[in-house]
Design a protein around this motif. Structure first.
Motif, mmCIF file in Angstrom:
data_model
loop_
_atom_site.group_PDB
_atom_site.id
_atom_site.type_symbol
_atom_site.label_atom_id
_atom_site.label_comp_id
_atom_site.label_asym_id
_atom_site.label_seq_id
_atom_site.Cartn_x
_atom_site.Cartn_y
_atom_site.Cartn_z
ATOM 1 N N ASN A 53 0.841 -1.188 0.000
ATOM 2 C CA ASN A 53 0.000 0.000 0.000
ATOM 3 C C ASN A 53 0.885 1.250 0.000
ATOM 4 O OD1 ASN A 53 -2.182 1.702 0.164
ATOM 5 N ND2 ASN A 53 -2.431 1.456 2.385
ATOM 6 N N LEU A 54 1.138 1.810 -1.196
ATOM 7 C CA LEU A 54 1.982 3.002 -1.313
ATOM 8 C C LEU A 54 1.171 4.241 -0.985
ATOM 9 C CD1 LEU A 54 3.904 2.208 -4.650
ATOM 10 C CD2 LEU A 54 4.696 1.865 -2.315
ATOM 11 N N GLN A 55 1.674 5.037 -0.045
ATOM 12 C CA GLN A 55 0.957 6.231 0.376
ATOM 13 C C GLN A 55 1.917 7.415 0.427
ATOM 14 O OE1 GLN A 55 -0.793 5.351 4.164
ATOM 15 N NE2 GLN A 55 -2.330 3.954 3.320
ATOM 16 N N PRO A 56 1.388 8.630 0.241
ATOM 17 C CA PRO A 56 2.237 9.824 0.392
ATOM 18 C C PRO A 56 2.547 10.055 1.861
ATOM 19 C CG PRO A 56 -0.037 10.470 0.015
ATOM 20 C CD PRO A 56 0.008 8.977 -0.154
ATOM 21 N N PHE A 57 3.534 10.898 2.112
ATOM 22 C CA PHE A 57 3.872 11.254 3.486
ATOM 23 C C PHE A 57 2.719 12.014 4.131
ATOM 24 C CE2 PHE A 57 8.793 11.274 3.793
ATOM 25 C CZ PHE A 57 8.830 10.006 3.214
ATOM 26 N N GLY A 99 11.293 15.289 -3.185
ATOM 27 C CA GLY A 99 9.892 15.006 -3.455
ATOM 28 C C GLY A 99 8.942 14.872 -2.283
ATOM 29 N N ALA A 100 8.794 13.636 -1.752
ATOM 30 C CA ALA A 100 7.734 13.323 -0.805
ATOM 31 C C ALA A 100 7.842 14.112 0.495
ATOM 32 C CB ALA A 100 7.747 11.817 -0.506
ATOM 33 N N MET A 101 9.046 14.235 1.033
ATOM 34 C CA MET A 101 9.195 14.962 2.299
ATOM 35 C C MET A 101 8.938 16.453 2.100
ATOM 36 S SD MET A 101 9.672 14.756 5.494
ATOM 37 C CE MET A 101 10.083 15.822 6.874
ATOM 38 N N PHE A 102 9.375 16.997 0.970
ATOM 39 C CA PHE A 102 9.092 18.405 0.702
ATOM 40 C C PHE A 102 7.591 18.631 0.560
ATOM 41 C CE2 PHE A 102 8.690 22.021 -2.342
ATOM 42 C CZ PHE A 102 9.149 23.006 -1.477
ATOM 43 N N ALA A 103 6.929 17.680 -0.105
ATOM 44 C CA ALA A 103 5.471 17.791 -0.247
ATOM 45 C C ALA A 103 4.788 17.740 1.115
ATOM 46 C CB ALA A 103 4.951 16.663 -1.143
ATOM 47 N N ALA A 104 5.347 16.950 2.047
ATOM 48 C CA ALA A 104 4.762 16.850 3.381
ATOM 49 C C ALA A 104 4.881 18.168 4.144
ATOM 50 C CB ALA A 104 5.440 15.727 4.163
ATOM 51 N N LEU A 105 5.922 18.935 3.860
ATOM 52 C CA LEU A 105 6.098 20.243 4.486
ATOM 53 C C LEU A 105 5.264 21.335 3.809
ATOM 54 C CD1 LEU A 105 9.966 20.194 5.074
ATOM 55 C CD2 LEU A 105 8.216 20.296 6.865
ATOM 56 N N CYS A 106 4.603 20.969 2.713
ATOM 57 C CA CYS A 106 3.865 21.952 1.915
ATOM 58 C C CYS A 106 2.356 21.711 1.952
ATOM 59 C CB CYS A 106 4.338 21.917 0.461
ATOM 60 S SG CYS A 106 6.079 22.297 0.232
ATOM 61 N N GLN A 107 1.886 20.967 2.948
ATOM 62 C CA GLN A 107 0.457 20.716 3.042
ATOM 63 C C GLN A 107 -0.279 21.945 3.576
ATOM 64 O OE1 GLN A 107 -0.971 17.827 1.806
ATOM 65 N NE2 GLN A 107 1.161 17.606 1.087
ATOM 66 N N LYS A 108 -1.590 21.862 3.566
ATOM 67 C CA LYS A 108 -2.442 23.016 3.867
ATOM 68 C C LYS A 108 -2.122 23.670 5.210
ATOM 69 C CE LYS A 108 -7.320 24.299 4.239
ATOM 70 N NZ LYS A 108 -8.726 23.814 4.155
ATOM 71 N N ASN A 109 -1.883 22.824 6.227
ATOM 72 C CA ASN A 109 -1.673 23.360 7.578
ATOM 73 C C ASN A 109 -0.210 23.311 8.025
ATOM 74 O OD1 ASN A 109 -4.469 23.890 8.084
ATOM 75 N ND2 ASN A 109 -4.763 21.677 8.376
ATOM 76 N N SER A 110 0.712 22.995 7.118
ATOM 77 C CA SER A 110 2.112 22.844 7.513
ATOM 78 C C SER A 110 2.705 24.155 8.020
ATOM 79 C CB SER A 110 2.939 22.322 6.338
ATOM 80 O OG SER A 110 2.538 21.021 5.978
ATOM 81 N N LEU A 111 2.247 25.273 7.479
ATOM 82 C CA LEU A 111 2.837 26.566 7.826
ATOM 83 C C LEU A 111 1.991 27.356 8.825
ATOM 84 C CD1 LEU A 111 3.928 27.727 4.238
ATOM 85 C CD2 LEU A 111 5.341 26.627 5.986
#
Length: 419
Positions: free
Chosen positions: A301-305, A327-339
């Protein structure tokens, strides 16, 4: 050369090691021939006997050359040889030999491996070895090694191993400081207990589902490739750690405190998020962090961070100086509530260099905001490299996003560059 004292001539020849050069010099003059016994190192390249037409067998030629040397300290043989030949050579130089490197090339020779004595068995005669390097090794049964008490470096490159055979071989080297197993396959569960080990690189080839237990309280540098379950409890001296799995998944990591860790690299296609988060938690004092994991999730089961809070992440790694993020870790820092917790006075105190690899134009606005926050909060930032890698899109979003990246770079051209 004729005007030089004998001692100088002998010193010059002592730095010669290529067997072909030694053979040529042996025929030049009586004086040169008498100086050759003072050679300390002898090297036989792969093609040493390709055009051999003489009466003597290559094993015999090597034996004659070795027997003419007073105190041989290093022997490197890449040319083909037999176990009988190897045994005869090592019998001559067992007391003086310190460094031995052999290209065994017996991966496909199962019968020769189970014969007694095998090439591996013959090595036991060189009890004073300080370093041993082996290429192309088939080790399906335990080698008949008593002990190498002085051996500090063991390197095995390209090997097919069985668990009991590898364990027995390592037990015969109790004082190892440097261990390298590169391109090895066949093992399933590796348990290593070496109390003096400082440098270790393990590269297991195959399905990537091996397990590793390492007990080495003095370990300072550790590289692991191809293991899914990893347990290293004694880590007080560990400064450099690299874990990757290109073929399988990383399910479990169990490390002790990583208070001395300065460099951490985690790579692979898929890691369980528990393993990723545990490594990040343990490596709170790390100075250089390299992350290239594509997916999380269990089994197939491949899932994003999951979302990673920007402020929490950098507050948890206050000593971070260089951050290489893909890629994936940067995307995890760029989610809606990350900032959401980023305040005007937030500072990442030590971050000097950032390398960011971006592979998708999705969530472009958040990614630009994260880049801006990184630059703004990094008060000692010297360099930010943005790598655009294999970005594909069927609509204009990729072009628009790249335009935004270019605009960001132009506004901060002294620090930001695009690769």
């Amino acid at each position: 050369m004729e005007s030089l004292p004998d001692a100088i001539v002998q010193c010059i020849f002592s730095h010669m090691n290529n067997a072909k050069d030694v053979a040529i010099c042996n025929c030049v003059s009586k004086r040169w021939k008498e100086s050759l016994p003072f050679i300390r190192s002898l090297y036989f390249p792969r093609n040493s006997f390709d055009n051999h037409t003489g009466i003597d067998h290559p094993d015999t030629i090597v034996w004659k050359m070795i027997s003419s040397i007073v105190k041989l300290e290093e022997l490197v043989v890449y040319s083909p040889f037999s176990s009988t030949g190897l045994a005869s050579w090592l019998l001559l130089v067992s007391s003086s030999l310190r460094h031995l490197e052999l290209r065994l090339d017996n991966l496909a020779e199962y019968q020769s491996c189970i014969e007694s004595p095998s090439k591996l068995d013959c090595i036991s005669a060189a009890k004073n070895l300080e370093s041993l390097k082996l290429w192309g090794v088939l080790m399906v049964k335990s080698p008949k090694w008593d002990a190498f008490p002085k051996l500090q470096t063991l390197e095995i490159v390209g090997a097919r191993l069985e668990d009991p055979a590898l364990t027995a071989a390592l037990q015969a080297c109790p004082n190892l400081k440097n261990l390298l197993l590169l391109g090895c396959e066949g093992v399933k569960s590796v348990s290593i207990e070496l109390l003096h080990l400082e440098q270790c690189k393990l590269d297991f080839y195959g399905g990537g589902n091996y397990s590793l237990t390492l007990t080495s309280p003095k370990i300072e540098s550790l590289e692991i490739q191809g293991c899914s379950w990893i347990r290293v409890r004694e880590t007080t001296r560990l400064r450099n750690l690299s874990i990757s799995n290109n073929a399988g998944r990383v399910y479990m990591v169990d490390f002790g405190k990583l208070a001395a860790l300065e460099f951490l690299s985690i790579r692979g296609v898929q890691w369980c998020w528990n393993a990723v988060s545990k490594m990040l938690h343990l490596a709170s004092e790390v100075k250089h962090l390299y992350m290239k994991v594509e997916f999380t999730g269990d089994f197939d089961n491949l899932q994003p961070f999951p979302e990673v809070d920007f402020v929490d992440f950098f507050n948890s790694h206050p000593q971070l100086q260089k951050f290489d993020i893909h890629g994936a870790m940067f995307a995890a820092l760029c989610q809606k509530n990350s900032l959401k917790n980023v305040q005007s006075g937030f500072v990442v105190p030590c971050l000097e260099e950032v390398v960011i690899t971006i592979r998708s134009p999705l969530n472009a606005e958040q990614k630009i905001s994260t880049l801006e926050s990184l630059l703004k909060s990094g008060k000692v930032m010297k360099s930010m490299a943005i790598r655009i890698l294999q970005m594909r899109s069927s609509h204009s979003s990729a072009d628009d996003f790249f335009d935004e990246i270019c605009r960001f770079q132009r506004m901060n051209h002294k620090i930001v560059r695009i690769e």
